[in-house]
Write a protein that holds these residues in place. Structure first.
Motif, short mmCIF file in Angstrom:
data_model
loop_
_atom_site.label_atom_id
_atom_site.label_comp_id
_atom_site.label_asym_id
_atom_site.label_seq_id
_atom_site.Cartn_x
_atom_site.Cartn_y
_atom_site.Cartn_z
N LEU B 13 48.44 69.46 40.97
CA LEU B 13 49.11 68.55 40.04
C LEU B 13 48.02 67.99 39.14
O LEU B 13 47.15 67.27 39.61
CB LEU B 13 49.81 67.42 40.78
N GLY B 14 48.06 68.35 37.88
CA GLY B 14 46.95 67.98 37.00
C GLY B 14 45.68 68.61 37.55
O GLY B 14 45.63 69.80 37.84
N GLU B 15 44.68 67.79 37.74
CA GLU B 15 43.42 68.29 38.27
C GLU B 15 43.41 68.28 39.79
O GLU B 15 42.51 68.82 40.42
CB GLU B 15 42.25 67.41 37.77
N ARG B 16 44.40 67.63 40.36
CA ARG B 16 44.40 67.37 41.79
C ARG B 16 44.95 68.52 42.60
O ARG B 16 46.05 68.98 42.34
CB ARG B 16 45.29 66.16 42.05
N CYS B 17 44.19 68.98 43.57
CA CYS B 17 44.68 70.05 44.43
C CYS B 17 45.47 69.44 45.58
O CYS B 17 44.99 68.58 46.30
CB CYS B 17 43.50 70.85 44.97
N PRO B 37 51.55 62.69 56.30
CA PRO B 37 51.45 61.30 55.82
C PRO B 37 51.86 61.18 54.35
O PRO B 37 52.03 62.19 53.67
CB PRO B 37 49.98 60.96 56.01
N ASN B 38 52.01 59.96 53.87
CA ASN B 38 52.32 59.72 52.45
C ASN B 38 51.32 60.47 51.57
O ASN B 38 50.12 60.41 51.82
CB ASN B 38 52.19 58.23 52.11
N GLY B 39 51.84 61.13 50.56
CA GLY B 39 50.96 61.80 49.62
C GLY B 39 50.42 63.12 50.14
O GLY B 39 49.58 63.74 49.49
N ALA B 40 50.92 63.61 51.30
CA ALA B 40 50.41 64.86 51.84
C ALA B 40 50.88 66.06 51.01
O ALA B 40 50.28 67.12 51.05
CB ALA B 40 50.86 65.02 53.29
N GLY B 41 51.98 65.89 50.30
CA GLY B 41 52.46 66.98 49.44
C GLY B 41 53.80 67.56 49.87
O GLY B 41 54.15 68.67 49.48
N THR B 43 56.89 66.54 49.03
CA THR B 43 57.75 66.67 47.84
C THR B 43 57.22 67.77 46.93
O THR B 43 57.98 68.58 46.39
CB THR B 43 57.80 65.32 47.10
N THR B 44 55.91 67.81 46.76
CA THR B 44 55.30 68.82 45.90
C THR B 44 55.63 70.23 46.40
O THR B 44 55.96 71.13 45.62
CB THR B 44 53.78 68.62 45.85
N LEU B 45 55.56 70.42 47.71
CA LEU B 45 55.88 71.72 48.31
C LEU B 45 57.32 72.12 48.00
O LEU B 45 57.62 73.25 47.59
CB LEU B 45 55.66 71.64 49.82
N PRO B 78 66.92 65.49 46.52
CA PRO B 78 65.64 64.91 46.13
C PRO B 78 65.33 63.60 46.85
O PRO B 78 66.22 62.94 47.37
CB PRO B 78 65.79 64.69 44.63
N GLN B 79 64.05 63.27 46.86
CA GLN B 79 63.63 62.04 47.54
C GLN B 79 63.96 60.81 46.71
O GLN B 79 64.36 59.78 47.24
CB GLN B 79 62.12 62.09 47.80
N VAL B 80 63.78 60.88 45.39
CA VAL B 80 63.99 59.72 44.53
C VAL B 80 65.48 59.54 44.30
O VAL B 80 66.11 60.37 43.69
CB VAL B 80 63.29 59.90 43.17
#
Ligand SMILES: Nc1ncnc2c1ncn2[C@@H]1O[C@H](COP(=O)(O)OP(=O)(O)OP(=O)(O)O)[C@@H](O)[C@H]1O
Ligand SMILES: [Mg+2]
Lengths: 260, 263
Positions: B13-17, B37-41, B43-45, B78-80
């Motif tokens: 996501l952007g520069e972030r792996c 954990p939170n932010g583990a990815g 949703t991204t997955l 979706p989560q949101v």
């Protein structure tokens, strides 16, 4: 009352504009974007006065600026969120700019009042035709996008996953709203667009939880407000824009108090 | 046949792996708990499986086809979901807005689409909610409608992003059991993300644990172990089993609990 041509034009224009405004307004309320209509009207003021200054009909100047404003808002999307200060400054700037343009124009006062508060009784046959054509176009466009628009409004993440372009839908919708705003401003003026666009739609949403009846009800309420305002203006000789806003406010108040 | 297959996938996501060089394969008909954990990815997955995020490297296959945005065979919750609460619309109108919602034209439903909506509501036992106002439903009731919405079109792969958020334990159990029941009944694959393992413990076939840009897919016994989780958390992790429940501890404190309470 209907023996006067200007009254027949006024009734026609009020009907055309009320229908378009209510449909656009219904989705604005659903999307939580009601101030978009208000904001676009302000931006349009600068365009309308600019057009007057160079000798073009204010409606075209209005349309040009609201439509580009709407497309811009759609493209910026979520980047506009929480930018109330920047937005407020742009709105103030637009009114200020409009004032400057009017300053250079000789028939200053009459034109300013007409643009700011509308003049339903001043609609001529040519304007009525233009309003009707614009209304038909924007209603057709809204009908075409209404399904993905509704989906994107109620469930943006799911809609995106199912292949809806959120940005595309938003840009198209705001362009349609821009046309509706320009039409609305011809009737009730820049400052009172909210009354005709949002009040009936918001009232309708309080009265029915279904979508198609909600849109139809919004149209009926807007039409009742606009025509009712016109009739009252005829008999009292008070400005029609006052009566339309008053009826819009009453409609919304009554809908809020109505038992469910 | 595999429901989801990652081959050397890198998600950015952007520069972030978010996920580096990952291979994994979810079999058809599995119920997978997606944890981390939170932010583990998590949703991204899911967004990558939906085709909303293009992998920076590698390839994703969904139901034995290259990933495709808008794939009708994939359902998504979706989560949101903050928006849903605001609307003064009936449950039916809300669910129905997603039926073939990507098509142009007026949002009129034909008979087949209306049957699909009724069927989905029935699957989650939400028929009584159809007439009620969205704004007046409880969190758990709204969750049911969202689940019904995800079932429209009878997907073969269902992605449920944090359906347990803001539910109390009895409602959590009800949602988990409902998801399991639907998965069995329709013989579909479910990816169910959550913050805590325990509510899912009895129903999942395998877990997909995300953390530290890595993923571990396996049975609970394989993945939820000290060494495996220490790698995913990048910290010393202890796993304690007590009365059929699993506790993941770091430095004696439970890591899965409090950080998620207010999520
Ligand atoms: N547009 C973005 N650009 C860069 N990083 C992002 C972007 N969006 C999200 N992230 C980061 O990606 C990481 C993964 O986010 P994701 O939402 O997938 O996590 P999650 O496991 O679903 O978390 P949660 O449990 O809170 O739902 C987070 O660290 C987040 O900060
Ligand atoms: Mg998440």
């Amino acid at each position: 009352m209907l023996e006067y041509e200007f009254m027949r034009h006024a009734f026609g224009a009020a009907a055309v504009v009320a229908v378009v405004a209510a449909c656009g307004g219904y989705f604005l309320v659903l999307r939580g974007q009601t101030f978009a209509g208000h904001a676009l009207a302000h931006v349009g003021f600068a365009g309308a006065t600019g057009a007057v200054l160079i000798g073009v009909s204010p409606l075209w100047g209005f349309l040009a600026t609201t439509v580009s404003g709407g497309i811009g808002m759609g493209l910026l999307g979520e980047r506009l969120e929480g930018r109330d200060v920047a937005i407020g400054i742009i709105l103030a700037l637009s009114l200020g700019l409009g004032l400057l343009f009017l300053h250079f124009y000789t028939a200053f006062a009459a034109q300013a009042t007409t643009l700011l508060f509308g003049n339903l009784l001043g609609v001529d046959a040519g304007t009525l035709d233009i309003l009707a054509i614009l209304a038909a176009g924007s209603l057709a466009a809204l009908a075409i996008i209404s399904r993905p628009l509704l989906f994107a409004t109620l469930q943006p993440e799911l809609a995106e996953a199912k292949g809806v372009s959120l940005r595309g839908v938003s840009v198209m919708f705001l362009a349609i709203v821009a046309v509706a705003t320009a039409e609305c401003a011809q009737i009730v003026g820049v400052l009172l667009v909210f009354a005709l666009m949002i009040a009936p739609a918001a009232a309708a949403q309080r009265l029915t939880s279904r979508i198609a009846p909600g849109v139809l009800l919004a149209m009926a309420l807007a039409l009742a407000d606009a025509w009712g305002g016109l009739v009252l203006a005829y008999y009292t000789d008070w400005p029609s824009s006052f009566w339309i806003t008053a009826l819009g406010g009453l409609t919304y108040l009554a809908a809020s108090l109505a038992p469910r | 046949m595999s429901a989801v297959e990652f081959r050397g996938v890198r998600l950015q996501l952007g520069e972030r792996c978010i996920l580096a060089d990952t291979d994994l394969s979810v079999r058809d008909g599995e119920f997978i708990g997606v944890l981390g954990p939170n932010g583990a990815g998590k949703t991204t997955l899911m967004r990558a499986i939906l085709g909303l995020i293009e992998p920076a490297a590698g390839a994703i296959r969904v139901l034995d086809r290259p990933v495709l945005r808008g794939n009708p065979a994939v359902g998504y919750m979706p989560q949101v979901r903050s928006l849903a609460a605001r609307h003064r619309l009936s449950g039916w109108s809300f669910v129905a807005s997603a039926a073939q919602g990507h098509r142009w034209g007026l949002p009129r439903l034909d008979a087949a689409a209306r049957r699909d909506v009724s069927w989905a509501l029935e699957q989650v036992g939400a028929e009584p909610l159809a007439k009620r106002l969205l704004a007046e439903l409880s969190g758990g009731e709204r969750q049911r409608l969202l689940l019904a919405q995800a079932l429209l079109g009878r997907p073969r792969l269902l992605l449920l992003d944090e359906p347990l958020i803001s539910l109390d334990p009895p409602h959590q159990r009800a949602v988990v059991e409902l998801a399991r029941h639907i998965q069995r009944e329709l013989a579909i694959t479910v990816l169910f993300s959550a913050h805590e393992l325990n509510p899912l413990l009895d129903v999942i076939d395998r877990v997909l644990y995300l953390g530290n840009r890595q993923a571990a897919l396996g049975t609970v016994d394989e993945v939820i172990t000290g060494p495996s989780l220490s790698r995913l958390y990048g910290a010393e992790i202890e796993v304690v089993r007590l009365k059929g429940r699993v506790f993941v501890l770091s430095g004696g404190l439970e890591v899965e609990r409090d950080e998620h309470r207010h999520a």
